[in-house]
Design an enzyme around this catalytic site. Sequence first.
Site, PDB file in Angstrom:
ATOM      1  N   LYS A  83      49.008 -75.724 -74.911  1.00 45.17           N
ATOM      2  CA  LYS A  83      49.427 -75.725 -76.221  1.00 45.17           C
ATOM      3  C   LYS A  83      49.862 -74.288 -76.680  1.00 45.17           C
ATOM      4  O   LYS A  83      49.104 -73.554 -76.470  1.00 45.17           O
ATOM      5  CB  LYS A  83      48.620 -76.342 -77.305  1.00 45.17           C
TER       6      LYS A  83
HETATM    7  O1  G3P Z   1      45.252 -80.818 -83.880  1.00 41.16           O
HETATM    8  C1  G3P Z   1      46.518 -80.451 -84.320  1.00 41.16           C
HETATM    9  C2  G3P Z   1      46.642 -81.368 -85.865  1.00 41.16           C
HETATM   10  O2  G3P Z   1      46.471 -82.414 -85.386  1.00 41.16           O
HETATM   11  C3  G3P Z   1      45.676 -80.827 -86.777  1.00 41.16           C
HETATM   12  O3  G3P Z   1      45.683 -81.330 -87.738  1.00 41.16           O
HETATM   13  O4  G3P Z   1      45.871 -80.896 -90.373  1.00 41.16           O
HETATM   14  O5  G3P Z   1      44.289 -82.356 -89.286  1.00 41.16           O
HETATM   15  O6  G3P Z   1      44.324 -79.825 -88.924  1.00 41.16           O
HETATM   16  P1  G3P Z   1      45.073 -81.116 -89.089  1.00 41.16           P
END
Ligand code: G3P
Length: 221
Positions: A83
Amino acid sequence: MKLFLDSANLTEIREAMAWGGIDGVTTNPSLVAREQRDFFPLLKEICETVHGPVSMETTCRDAAGMVDEGRVFAKLHPNIVVKCPLTKEGLSATRRLTGEGIRVNVTLCFSAAQALLAAKAGAYIVSPFVGRLDDISSDGMELIREIRTIYDNYHYATQILVASVRHPRHVVEAARLGADIATLPFGVLEALVRHPLTEIGLERFLKDWEQLSATSGRKGL
Ligand code: G3P
């Protein structure tokens, strides 16, 4: 549509594999840090548990550092997808790693313009964060719609991975829009299964069966 689990927690990953049929895993530095474990053994254990792509994020800000880290990650296991953030340095690292045959998931994508650059850089996956856009009263699923249109117009092979998913409607909308993958926190994966009418219906079936057994004096089939 493929479903990935957005987690570095092996208990969640194993349970999700048992009934959720997950096709891969995404992690990020915050999710990995939450596990409070040595990084490489954890990453290797996740790769040996999941029968699909495992995204692991670089932690440098410069392209050279991302490339060095990405090469190390890629050597760990064939399931690894590196990533890189959607920055100039991240796009440069994406071009270089892709040129070496290393798959890159370009993450922290918040606009269609960024997604266009990710595809042009040869990204294997792009990760638009729909929940974080919704969190600021923007429209995360509209971004998915835009990216899908642009990628279809030019036949870009980059896969759209809907990330930052907050609830089952994000998953359903992602599938309706033709996203390639959605990555879900464990709680959202569990929420996909649950419906009150299923619970009510099951209780009624079993109650009726128990009454039949009681009246007929026969236990079970
Ligand atoms: O891992 C990437 C993404 O899915 C993180 O999203 O906003 O839940 O931290 P969030």
